[in-house]
Design a protein around this motif. Structure first.
Motif, PDB file in Angstrom:
ATOM      1  N   ASP A   1     -14.459  -4.004  11.878  1.00 53.83           N
ATOM      2  CA  ASP A   1     -14.868  -3.505  10.898  1.00 53.83           C
ATOM      3  C   ASP A   1     -14.174  -2.296  10.343  1.00 53.83           C
ATOM      4  OD1 ASP A   1     -17.243  -5.289  10.781  1.00 53.83           O
ATOM      5  OD2 ASP A   1     -18.603  -3.512  12.073  1.00 53.83           O
ATOM      6  N   ASP A   2     -13.257  -1.852  11.257  1.00 51.21           N
ATOM      7  CA  ASP A   2     -12.322  -0.535  10.541  1.00 51.21           C
ATOM      8  C   ASP A   2     -11.263  -1.209  10.176  1.00 51.21           C
ATOM      9  OD1 ASP A   2     -11.314  -1.475  12.918  1.00 51.21           O
ATOM     10  OD2 ASP A   2     -10.649   0.342  13.686  1.00 51.21           O
ATOM     11  N   ILE A   3     -10.959  -2.632   9.969  1.00 48.85           N
ATOM     12  CA  ILE A   3      -9.758  -3.088   9.174  1.00 48.85           C
ATOM     13  C   ILE A   3      -9.865  -3.001   8.012  1.00 48.85           C
ATOM     14  CG2 ILE A   3      -8.727  -5.189   8.397  1.00 48.85           C
ATOM     15  CD1 ILE A   3      -8.088  -5.724  11.544  1.00 48.85           C
TER      16      ILE A   3
ATOM     17  N   ALA B   1       0.676  -1.404  -0.094  1.00 50.31           N
ATOM     18  CA  ALA B   1      -0.006  -0.134   0.151  1.00 50.31           C
ATOM     19  C   ALA B   1       0.999   1.372   0.081  1.00 50.31           C
ATOM     20  CB  ALA B   1      -0.995  -0.088   1.236  1.00 50.31           C
ATOM     21  N   ASN B   2       1.994   1.198   0.605  1.00 54.69           N
ATOM     22  CA  ASN B   2       3.115   2.190   0.300  1.00 54.69           C
ATOM     23  C   ASN B   2       4.549   1.627   0.310  1.00 54.69           C
ATOM     24  OD1 ASN B   2       4.455   4.706   1.307  1.00 54.69           O
ATOM     25  ND2 ASN B   2       3.261   5.195   2.755  1.00 54.69           N
ATOM     26  N   SER B   3       5.233   1.776  -0.541  1.00 56.55           N
ATOM     27  CA  SER B   3       6.495   1.193  -0.821  1.00 56.55           C
ATOM     28  C   SER B   3       7.597   1.769  -0.012  1.00 56.55           C
ATOM     29  CB  SER B   3       6.848   0.869  -2.221  1.00 56.55           C
ATOM     30  OG  SER B   3       7.930   0.264  -2.386  1.00 56.55           O
ATOM     31  N   LEU B   4       7.659   1.449   1.294  1.00 54.00           N
ATOM     32  CA  LEU B   4       8.563   1.987   2.398  1.00 54.00           C
ATOM     33  C   LEU B   4       8.392   1.246   3.494  1.00 54.00           C
ATOM     34  CD1 LEU B   4      10.748   4.269   2.270  1.00 54.00           C
ATOM     35  CD2 LEU B   4       9.068   5.666   3.496  1.00 54.00           C
ATOM     36  N   SER B   5       9.706   1.149   4.055  1.00 54.27           N
ATOM     37  CA  SER B   5       9.743   0.138   5.253  1.00 54.27           C
ATOM     38  C   SER B   5       8.814   0.219   6.409  1.00 54.27           C
ATOM     39  CB  SER B   5      11.350   0.045   5.676  1.00 54.27           C
ATOM     40  OG  SER B   5      11.367  -0.965   6.897  1.00 54.27           O
ATOM     41  N   GLY B   6       8.979   1.361   7.031  1.00 52.25           N
ATOM     42  CA  GLY B   6       8.139   1.508   8.302  1.00 52.25           C
ATOM     43  C   GLY B   6       6.628   1.571   7.863  1.00 52.25           C
ATOM     44  N   PRO B   7       6.291   2.416   7.109  1.00 51.37           N
ATOM     45  CA  PRO B   7       4.881   2.323   6.739  1.00 51.37           C
ATOM     46  C   PRO B   7       4.338   1.129   6.179  1.00 51.37           C
ATOM     47  CG  PRO B   7       6.026   4.208   5.705  1.00 51.37           C
ATOM     48  CD  PRO B   7       6.859   3.526   6.345  1.00 51.37           C
TER      49      PRO B   7
ATOM     50  N   LYS C   1      -4.737  -1.467   7.711  1.00 48.62           N
ATOM     51  CA  LYS C   1      -4.941  -0.260   7.358  1.00 48.62           C
ATOM     52  C   LYS C   1      -4.059   0.460   6.392  1.00 48.62           C
ATOM     53  CE  LYS C   1      -7.641   0.170  11.702  1.00 48.62           C
ATOM     54  NZ  LYS C   1      -7.855   0.922  12.883  1.00 48.62           N
ATOM     55  N   HIS C   2      -4.635   1.268   5.728  1.00 51.28           N
ATOM     56  CA  HIS C   2      -3.722   2.015   4.753  1.00 51.28           C
ATOM     57  C   HIS C   2      -2.999   2.965   5.687  1.00 51.28           C
ATOM     58  CE1 HIS C   2      -4.360   1.211   0.576  1.00 51.28           C
ATOM     59  NE2 HIS C   2      -5.700   0.746   0.827  1.00 51.28           N
ATOM     60  N   SER C   3      -2.073   3.754   5.159  1.00 47.38           N
ATOM     61  CA  SER C   3      -0.978   4.795   5.944  1.00 47.38           C
ATOM     62  C   SER C   3      -1.928   5.670   6.729  1.00 47.38           C
ATOM     63  CB  SER C   3       0.293   5.350   4.983  1.00 47.38           C
ATOM     64  OG  SER C   3       0.912   4.142   4.665  1.00 47.38           O
ATOM     65  N   HIS C   4      -2.781   6.214   5.967  1.00 49.82           N
ATOM     66  CA  HIS C   4      -3.354   7.556   6.385  1.00 49.82           C
ATOM     67  C   HIS C   4      -4.274   7.104   7.636  1.00 49.82           C
ATOM     68  CE1 HIS C   4      -6.188   5.887   3.535  1.00 49.82           C
ATOM     69  NE2 HIS C   4      -7.036   6.481   4.259  1.00 49.82           N
ATOM     70  N   LYS C   5      -4.835   5.786   7.588  1.00 52.93           N
ATOM     71  CA  LYS C   5      -5.588   5.448   8.810  1.00 52.93           C
ATOM     72  C   LYS C   5      -4.673   4.795  10.035  1.00 52.93           C
ATOM     73  CE  LYS C   5      -9.941   5.812   7.674  1.00 52.93           C
ATOM     74  NZ  LYS C   5     -10.734   7.103   8.734  1.00 52.93           N
ATOM     75  N   ASN C   6      -3.559   4.257   9.828  1.00 51.97           N
ATOM     76  CA  ASN C   6      -2.707   4.020  10.906  1.00 51.97           C
ATOM     77  C   ASN C   6      -1.734   4.887  11.562  1.00 51.97           C
ATOM     78  OD1 ASN C   6       0.038   3.722   9.443  1.00 51.97           O
ATOM     79  ND2 ASN C   6      -0.876   2.111   8.548  1.00 51.97           N
ATOM     80  N   GLY C   7      -1.629   6.166  10.679  1.00 46.92           N
ATOM     81  CA  GLY C   7      -0.924   7.235  11.012  1.00 46.92           C
ATOM     82  C   GLY C   7       0.769   7.233  10.677  1.00 46.92           C
ATOM     83  N   PHE C   8       1.214   6.186  10.429  1.00 48.40           N
ATOM     84  CA  PHE C   8       2.768   6.024  10.061  1.00 48.40           C
ATOM     85  C   PHE C   8       2.706   6.132   8.457  1.00 48.40           C
ATOM     86  CE2 PHE C   8       6.804   4.539   9.614  1.00 48.40           C
ATOM     87  CZ  PHE C   8       7.466   4.910  10.798  1.00 48.40           C
TER      88      PHE C   8
ATOM     89  N   TYR D   1     -11.629   4.082   1.384  1.00 45.29           N
ATOM     90  CA  TYR D   1     -10.535   3.809   2.399  1.00 45.29           C
ATOM     91  C   TYR D   1     -10.437   5.303   3.442  1.00 45.29           C
ATOM     92  CZ  TYR D   1      -9.138  -0.229   0.025  1.00 45.29           C
ATOM     93  OH  TYR D   1      -9.110  -1.685  -0.644  1.00 45.29           O
ATOM     94  N   ASP D   2     -11.286   6.210   2.983  1.00 47.85           N
ATOM     95  CA  ASP D   2     -11.361   7.306   3.744  1.00 47.85           C
ATOM     96  C   ASP D   2     -10.308   8.231   3.767  1.00 47.85           C
ATOM     97  OD1 ASP D   2     -12.740   9.470   5.255  1.00 47.85           O
ATOM     98  OD2 ASP D   2     -12.292   8.606   7.040  1.00 47.85           O
ATOM     99  N   ASP D   3      -9.748   8.391   2.447  1.00 49.84           N
ATOM    100  CA  ASP D   3      -8.189   8.904   2.291  1.00 49.84           C
ATOM    101  C   ASP D   3      -8.746  10.628   2.100  1.00 49.84           C
ATOM    102  OD1 ASP D   3      -6.060  10.197   1.692  1.00 49.84           O
ATOM    103  OD2 ASP D   3      -5.289   8.632   0.492  1.00 49.84           O
ATOM    104  N   PRO D   4      -8.324  11.468   2.964  1.00 50.30           N
ATOM    105  CA  PRO D   4      -8.615  12.788   2.842  1.00 50.30           C
ATOM    106  C   PRO D   4      -8.239  13.544   1.227  1.00 50.30           C
ATOM    107  CG  PRO D   4      -6.956  12.611   4.604  1.00 50.30           C
ATOM    108  CD  PRO D   4      -7.379  11.027   4.317  1.00 50.30           C
ATOM    109  N   ILE D   5      -7.224  12.789   0.637  1.00 49.44           N
ATOM    110  CA  ILE D   5      -6.779  13.346  -0.368  1.00 49.44           C
ATOM    111  C   ILE D   5      -7.915  13.497  -1.475  1.00 49.44           C
ATOM    112  CG2 ILE D   5      -5.890  11.278  -1.583  1.00 49.44           C
ATOM    113  CD1 ILE D   5      -3.840  14.321  -1.400  1.00 49.44           C
TER     114      ILE D   5
END
Length: 509
Positions: free
Chosen positions: A403-405, A67-73, A82-89, A501-505
Motif C-alpha cells: 500500500d505504501d508504493i 519524479a525528480n530529473s537527476l540520476s541517483g534520485p 516512491k517519490h524522493s521524499h519517501k525513499n530518502g534519496f 504523496y505526503d510531501d512535507p513541503i
C-alpha cells in the motif's frame, strides 16, 4: 534458455497465475538519454533502429515522465515506487540510498524471482535485493572501466563500457542464472552521460552532419528567474577540454585535469588513435578564431556529434541483447523495457544537462517490447511516471503491491485497456541546490495542458505555462490577467498531490 524449458517450467504453475507470474523482465536504463535522440520519437537528429525495434514489437509511451530529473534520485524512485521524499534519496550531492528499505527487487525475490543488476548503480550504498550484481563505481568510466563485484572486489575491464555491460548481461543470462526461476535483469548503461567519450571505431561518425540548432537556443529567459541563474548553458558553461574536447598542451580549464584522467585510461595505442582525431579538431578550432554566436554554435555541434556517437554504440548493444533474447526464445516470455533516468537538453534553451521541470528533462523515453499475452501495441498516451515501474513489475509477477508504493501499475495499459479513472496530473520535486549547474529547488504539477512550478528555498518564484499554445515554455503567464481561474485550479491540484504523496513541503504552501 531453451524455449521448451521456459514453457515446461510454466506448466508447473496454477492456471490462474500462469499469465503473470512467469514472465521475465529485462529492464534497460540509460543515463541522460533523451527522446530527441531516439528516432522512434524524433528522427531528425539520429537513427536508433534497435531501440525502435522495441517500440515496434510493443508500445511507445508518449507521455512518460520522471519524479525528480537527476540520476541517483530517479533510480531510487524506480527501485521503490516512491517519490524522493519517501525513499530518502533526494539528491546526488549528499544522498546515500538506504538499502535496508523495501524495494521492488526484494519483493520480486520473495515472489520467487531471480534478480540481477549490471552497470551503473550510482546510489552510493551497496546494492541490496539482488542475487547478482556487477556495478560501476560512482559514475563509471567509458574507457577500460572498473566494476565492483558482489564480493566487494574492484576489477578493471578492458574495452568500452557499453560493450562490456552488454557482454556481462548476456553472460549472466547464458551462464549464471538459475534457469528454473523467472528473472528480472537490470541493464544500467553509463551512456549517454557527460563527458560523451565515443567508442573509438565511431570517432569519425557524424563528422559530416550539421545538426539543426534548436529554435530556443538563444532563449533570453525573460520572465523566468530560475532559468536566468542556471549554469548549464552551452555557450558559457560547457568546458572546452572536458566537453568539447578541444585541448592544447598547457591549456587550463575548470575540468581539463578531469578530462585527461578519463582519456588517459586508454592504452598507448588507443590514446594515439584518440589524439590523432581530436588533435585535428583542436587545430581546426584554433584556426577559426571563433567568438560570440559562432563559438556557441561550434560548441553545440561538437556536443551533438559526440553525444550521437555514444548513442550509436548504445543502440548497437541494445540490438545485441535483443538478438540474444530472440535467438534463445526468451523474448516470447520476457517484458523488455527501455528507458532513461530522465530526459536531457540538446541545446534547447541553450542548455545541456537536465534538472528542470521543463519538458525536455521532465519527460523521458519509455518503450516496451511485450511478451505473448500482453495485447497492447502502438502509442500509449496516458500519463506515466518512473514511480510506476515498481508496481508494474510486481503486478506482472503476480506479487502483492504494498500500500505504501506511490506509483500505479501500468499492466492494464499493457493489456490494451484505457482505464477511465487514470491519473490526470503528475507531481515533480527537485532538491539539489546549491550544486553543479545551479538549478534552484522546485516542485510543480502537470495538469492537462498546463504546468505550474514553484521555485523555492533561496528564491520564491512561480511559473505557469500553457503547453498547448506555448510548448517550448518560453512565456511564463503566472500572475497575468485572465489566468486566475487556471492558477487556482493548478494550485489546488498541486496541494492535493502533495497531500496524496505526503510531501512535507505542503505545509509551506
Amino acid at each position: 534458455m531453451n524455449k521448451h524449458l521456459v514453457l515446461g517450467s510454466m506448466l508447473l504453475l496454477p492456471a490462474a497465475t500462469l499469465a503473470q507470474s512467469r514472465y521475465n523482465i529485462v529492464y534497460i536504463m540509460t543515463d541522460d538519454h533523451t527522446a530527441q535522440m531516439m528516432s522512434c520519437y524524433d528522427s531528425s537528429n539520429v537513427q536508433t533502429p534497435n531501440l525502435d525495434r522495441i517500440a515496434k514489437a510493443g508500445v511507445r509511451f508518449t507521455n512518460s515522465y520522471v519524479a525528480n530529473s537527476l540520476s541517483g534520485p530517479s533510480r531510487a524512485c524506480m527501485l521503490t515506487g516512491k517519490h524522493s521524499h519517501k525513499n530518502g534519496f533526494t539528491n546526488n550531492e549528499h544522498g546515500v540510498f538506504d538499502g535496508s528499505q523495501q524495494t521492488m527487487p526484494k519483493l520480486l525475490q520473495k515472489a520467487g524471482y531471480q534478480t540481477a543488476l549490471i552497470g551503473k548503480w550510482h546510489l552510493v550504498s551497496r546494492p541490496t535485493g539482488f542475487d547478482y550484481f556487477s556495478i560501476l563505481p560512482e559514475q563509471g568510466n567509458y574507457y577500460n572501466p572498473e566494476f565492483i563485484s558482489m564480493e566487494g572486489d574492484t576489477l578493471s575491464e578492458k574495452g568500452y563500457v557499453t560493450n562490456i555491460i552488454t557482454d556481462k548481461s548476456i553472460d549472466w543470462l547464458e551462464h549464471k542464472r538459475d534457469r528454473s526461476k523467472p528473472f528480472i535483469l537490470f541493464v544500467h548503461h553509463k551512456a549517454c552521460h557527460r563527458d560523451w567519450l565515443p567508442e573509438l571505431k565511431y570517432l569519425e561518425l557524424y563528422e559530416d552532419k550539421t545538426f539543426k540548432v534548436p529554435e530556443t537556443f538563444y532563449d533570453d529567459y525573460q520572465g523566468r528567474l530560475a532559468a536566468q541563474t542556471q549554469e548549464m548553458n552551452i555557450a558559457k558553461d560547457m568546458d572546452m577540454a572536458y566537453d568539447v574536447k578541444v585541448y592544447r598542451p598547457g591549456d587550463k580549464s575548470r575540468l581539463s585535469s578531469t578530462y585527461h584522467a578519463l582519456v588517459n585510461r586508454l592504452d598507448s595505442a588507443d590514446r594515439a588513435r584518440y589524439n590523432a582525431f581530436y588533435d585535428k579538431i583542436t587545430e581546426d578550432f584554433h584556426a577559426r578564431n571563433l567568438t560570440g554566436k559562432a563559438l556557441a554554435e561550434y560548441k553545440f555541434q561538437r556536443y551533438m556529434r559526440d553525444y550521437a556517437k555514444v548513442t550509436r554504440s548504445l543502440d548497437d548493444n541494445v540490438g545485441r541483447l535483443l538478438d540474444y533474447l530472440e535467438q534463445t526464445g526468451l523474448a516470447d516470455s520476457t517484458l523488455i523495457v527501455y528507458t532513461s533516468d530522465q530526459g536531457f537538453y540538446m541545446g534547447e534553451h541553450g542548455w545541456f544537462d537536465k534538472r528542470f521541470m521543463y519538458e525536455e528533462s521532465f519527460r523521458t523515453p519509455l518503450v516496451m517490447q511485450l511478451p505473448k499475452g500482453l495485447q497492447a501495441r502502438g502509442d500509449i498516451a496516458e500519463l506515466v511516471q518512473n514511480i510506476d515501474y515498481a508496481p508494474t513489475f510486481l503486478d506482472l509477477a503476480g506479487a502483492p503491491i504494498p500500500d505504501d508504493i506511490q506509483g500505479v501499475s501500468l499492466l492494464p495499459l499493457l493489456k490494451g485497456k484505457h482505464p477511465k479513472n487514470w491519473r490526470k496530473s503528475l507531481y515533480y520535486h527537485y532538491y539539489e541546490y546549491p550544486a553543479e549547474h545551479a538549478v534552484k529547488r522546485h516542485y510543480g504539477v502537470l495538469y492537462k495542458n498546463y504546468k505550474l512550478i514553484h521555485f523555492y528555498n533561496d528564491i520564491d518564484s512561480w511559473e505557469l505555462y500553457d503547453l498547448k499554445n506555448d510548448p517550448n515554455e518560453l512565456h511564463n503567464i503566472y500572475g497575468q490577467e485572465g489566468t486566475e481561474k487556471i492558477t487556482r485550479t493548478l494550485r489546488k491540484e498541486l496541494l492535493r498531490l502533495q497531500k496524496q504523496y505526503d510531501d512535507p513541503i505542503q505545509k509551506l504552501n
